[in-house]
Write an enzyme that holds these catalytic residues in place. Structure first.
Site, PDB file in Angstrom:
ATOM      1  N   ASP A 182     -10.729   2.396   1.622  1.00  0.00           N
ATOM      2  CA  ASP A 182     -11.083   1.678   2.862  1.00  0.00           C
ATOM      3  C   ASP A 182     -11.970   2.517   3.784  1.00  0.00           C
ATOM      4  O   ASP A 182     -12.974   2.029   4.305  1.00  0.00           O
ATOM      5  CB  ASP A 182      -9.807   1.271   3.629  1.00  0.00           C
ATOM      6  CG  ASP A 182      -9.219  -0.030   3.120  1.00  0.00           C
ATOM      7  OD1 ASP A 182      -9.951  -0.817   2.476  1.00  0.00           O
ATOM      8  OD2 ASP A 182      -8.018  -0.264   3.366  1.00  0.00           O
TER       9      ASP A 182
ATOM     10  N   LYS B  43       0.818  -1.224   0.000  1.00  0.00           N
ATOM     11  CA  LYS B  43       0.000   0.000   0.000  1.00  0.00           C
ATOM     12  C   LYS B  43       0.851   1.274   0.000  1.00  0.00           C
ATOM     13  O   LYS B  43       0.492   2.252  -0.651  1.00  0.00           O
ATOM     14  CB  LYS B  43      -0.971  -0.021   1.185  1.00  0.00           C
ATOM     15  CG  LYS B  43      -2.055  -1.096   1.019  1.00  0.00           C
ATOM     16  CD  LYS B  43      -3.093  -1.038   2.116  1.00  0.00           C
ATOM     17  CE  LYS B  43      -4.228  -2.011   1.792  1.00  0.00           C
ATOM     18  NZ  LYS B  43      -5.334  -1.933   2.748  1.00  0.00           N
TER      19      LYS B  43
HETATM   20  P1  NAP Z   1      -1.714  -3.158  10.445  1.00  0.00           P
HETATM   21  O1  NAP Z   1      -1.368  -1.984   9.604  1.00  0.00           O
HETATM   22  O2  NAP Z   1      -0.720  -4.235  10.661  1.00  0.00           O
HETATM   23  O3  NAP Z   1      -2.150  -2.566  11.889  1.00  0.00           O
HETATM   24  C1  NAP Z   1      -2.563  -3.412  12.920  1.00  0.00           C
HETATM   25  C2  NAP Z   1      -2.793  -2.589  14.190  1.00  0.00           C
HETATM   26  O4  NAP Z   1      -3.245  -3.495  15.211  1.00  0.00           O
HETATM   27  C3  NAP Z   1      -1.540  -1.903  14.712  1.00  0.00           C
HETATM   28  O5  NAP Z   1      -1.881  -0.672  15.303  1.00  0.00           O
HETATM   29  C4  NAP Z   1      -1.043  -2.884  15.769  1.00  0.00           C
HETATM   30  O6  NAP Z   1      -0.355  -2.309  16.835  1.00  0.00           O
HETATM   31  C5  NAP Z   1      -2.363  -3.413  16.311  1.00  0.00           C
HETATM   32  N1  NAP Z   1      -2.191  -4.735  16.904  1.00  0.00           N
HETATM   33  C6  NAP Z   1      -1.721  -5.853  16.284  1.00  0.00           C
HETATM   34  N2  NAP Z   1      -1.709  -6.875  17.150  1.00  0.00           N
HETATM   35  C7  NAP Z   1      -2.143  -6.385  18.333  1.00  0.00           C
HETATM   36  C8  NAP Z   1      -2.340  -6.962  19.615  1.00  0.00           C
HETATM   37  N3  NAP Z   1      -2.063  -8.251  19.853  1.00  0.00           N
HETATM   38  N4  NAP Z   1      -2.814  -6.169  20.604  1.00  0.00           N
HETATM   39  C9  NAP Z   1      -3.088  -4.861  20.369  1.00  0.00           C
HETATM   40  N5  NAP Z   1      -2.927  -4.263  19.176  1.00  0.00           N
HETATM   41  C10 NAP Z   1      -2.471  -5.024  18.169  1.00  0.00           C
HETATM   42  O7  NAP Z   1      -3.013  -3.893   9.890  1.00  0.00           O
HETATM   43  P2  NAP Z   1      -4.241  -3.217   9.107  1.00  0.00           P
HETATM   44  O8  NAP Z   1      -4.016  -3.300   7.666  1.00  0.00           O
HETATM   45  O9  NAP Z   1      -4.515  -1.898   9.732  1.00  0.00           O
HETATM   46  O10 NAP Z   1      -5.415  -4.261   9.438  1.00  0.00           O
HETATM   47  C11 NAP Z   1      -6.004  -4.327  10.731  1.00  0.00           C
HETATM   48  C12 NAP Z   1      -7.200  -5.268  10.691  1.00  0.00           C
HETATM   49  O11 NAP Z   1      -8.201  -4.729   9.823  1.00  0.00           O
HETATM   50  C13 NAP Z   1      -6.871  -6.666  10.140  1.00  0.00           C
HETATM   51  O12 NAP Z   1      -7.624  -7.611  10.848  1.00  0.00           O
HETATM   52  C14 NAP Z   1      -7.350  -6.589   8.692  1.00  0.00           C
HETATM   53  O13 NAP Z   1      -7.697  -7.851   8.175  1.00  0.00           O
HETATM   54  C15 NAP Z   1      -8.585  -5.708   8.850  1.00  0.00           C
HETATM   55  N6  NAP Z   1      -8.965  -5.008   7.611  1.00  0.00           N
HETATM   56  C16 NAP Z   1     -10.231  -5.225   7.144  1.00  0.00           C
HETATM   57  C17 NAP Z   1     -10.649  -4.549   5.997  1.00  0.00           C
HETATM   58  C18 NAP Z   1     -12.039  -4.797   5.480  1.00  0.00           C
HETATM   59  O14 NAP Z   1     -12.328  -4.418   4.345  1.00  0.00           O
HETATM   60  N7  NAP Z   1     -12.911  -5.383   6.272  1.00  0.00           N
HETATM   61  C19 NAP Z   1      -9.772  -3.672   5.332  1.00  0.00           C
HETATM   62  C20 NAP Z   1      -8.485  -3.470   5.870  1.00  0.00           C
HETATM   63  C21 NAP Z   1      -8.090  -4.144   7.020  1.00  0.00           C
HETATM   64  P3  NAP Z   1       0.981  -1.413  16.649  1.00  0.00           P
HETATM   65  O15 NAP Z   1       0.451  -0.035  16.352  1.00  0.00           O
HETATM   66  O16 NAP Z   1       1.661  -1.520  17.933  1.00  0.00           O
HETATM   67  O17 NAP Z   1       1.730  -2.002  15.489  1.00  0.00           O
END
Ligand code: NAP
Length: 286
Positions: free
Chosen positions: A118, A82
């Protein structure tokens, strides 16, 4: 009118005039996008086809160049590209520029334009699934990654009065809050009790066992959205439902952000019901 079921079941015929769109990412094996977009193209009567292309980390610029060389009609972009694609396209939309991340590339004249659908997809999902209007509302977002930043920006754009970003890494939570200007702050999870909307934008709950929030903090005053759609019901959504909250999972956001991509590529309104049915069917059977 093609029914959602028949659109997702019909064979796709590819010829030399077929337009090609694709998702790039790694991994892409379990992406719902191919069934969702191919059903949409069929339902709209378009001679278009959509593929999933595994592109290794670090190759985003080459993939954008290939889009130009191969005359691809549209690109969806997922992890880990991205940011790399944002740096490689000719132009960024204001949203993609603010987020520094692109999930969709479309053509405008000779330009390849990077967009991020998104956040807008999430706001549309709030309307269609929860009948929730963010205007004048207090919202809490758990997580500070790419999806959280998109949601924070979109909720601010939709008129939320205050946004609380709850992140485990305070510097990232503060950076995500800055995207929404003065209305967002980073804070601790106890403060979600005052929110109208709680959004889980962390992967916590994908395992079906863990929850990003103390369930005791959720009550019937809340709307709760989890961006996760596998599993369909995370522990957070289960406990929020039991507490009387209005809940939705991430499937409608996936469908709605895809609908915006379809509209950018084709200039047509998206057959959203067909896309939703195709995604639901793939989740149930895939
Ligand atoms: P990302 O950029 O990796 O960010 C993940 C976030 O979650 C970060 O802030 C991370 O903390 C935090 N995190 C990860 N593990 C954690 C834990 N064990 N405890 C507390 N916080 C935790 O991922 P993303 O792309 O934003 O995606 C996040 C979620 O949204 C995923 O499940 C993804 O599948 C979903 N998603 C869904 C859609 C949809 O269309 N439905 C679209 C996009 C994403 P840090 O800040 O410390 O790294």
């Amino acid at each position: 009118m093609t029914s959602p079921e028949s659109a997702s079941n019909r064979p796709i015929l590819v010829s030399s005039s077929t337009r090609v769109a694709a998702v790039i990412g790694d991994p892409v094996d379990h992406s719902l996008s191919p069934v969702m977009f191919n059903a949409a193209f069929t339902a709209a009567g378009l001679d278009w086809v959509y593929a999933a292309l595994r592109v290794a980390a670090g190759s985003a610029a080459e993939a954008v160049a290939a889009m130009e060389t191969l005359n691809l009609a549209g690109l969806s972009v997922t992890m880990p590209h991205k940011q790399g694609v944002a740096a490689a396209v000719h132009r960024l939309s204001p949203t993609a520029a603010a987020l520094g991340a692109v999930n969709c590339v479309y053509r405008e004249g000779r330009d390849l334009v990077g967009e991020n659908t998104d956040g807008e997809g999430f706001v549309r999902a709030l309307t269609t699934q929860l009948d929730f209007d963010a205007r004048n509302k207090v919202c809490a977002v758990l997580g500070a990654g790419g999806a959280a930043r998109a949601v924070v920006a979109a909720l601010a754009g939709a008129g939320a009065t205050r946004i609380l970003v709850v992140g485990r890494t305070s510097a990232k939570a503060e950076a995500a809050a800055r995207i929404a200007g003065g209305i967002a702050v980073a804070g601790s999870q106890e403060l979600v009790a005052d929110a109208d909307l709680i959004v889980n934008a962390t992967p916590v709950g994908m395992d079906g066992n863990t929850t990003p929030l103390d369930p005791a903090l959720v009550s019937s005053r809340h709307h709760v959205a989890d961006l996760i759609y596998r599993p369909e019901q995370t522990p957070l959504l289960r406990s929020a439902s039991a507490a009387g909250a209005n809940v939705m999972n991430g499937l409608e956001m996936l469908v709605q952000q895809g609908a915006i991509q379809f509209e950018l590529w084709t200039g047509l309104s998206a057959p959203v019901d067909v896309m939703r049915a195709a995604a639901e069917n793939e989740l149930a059977t895939g």
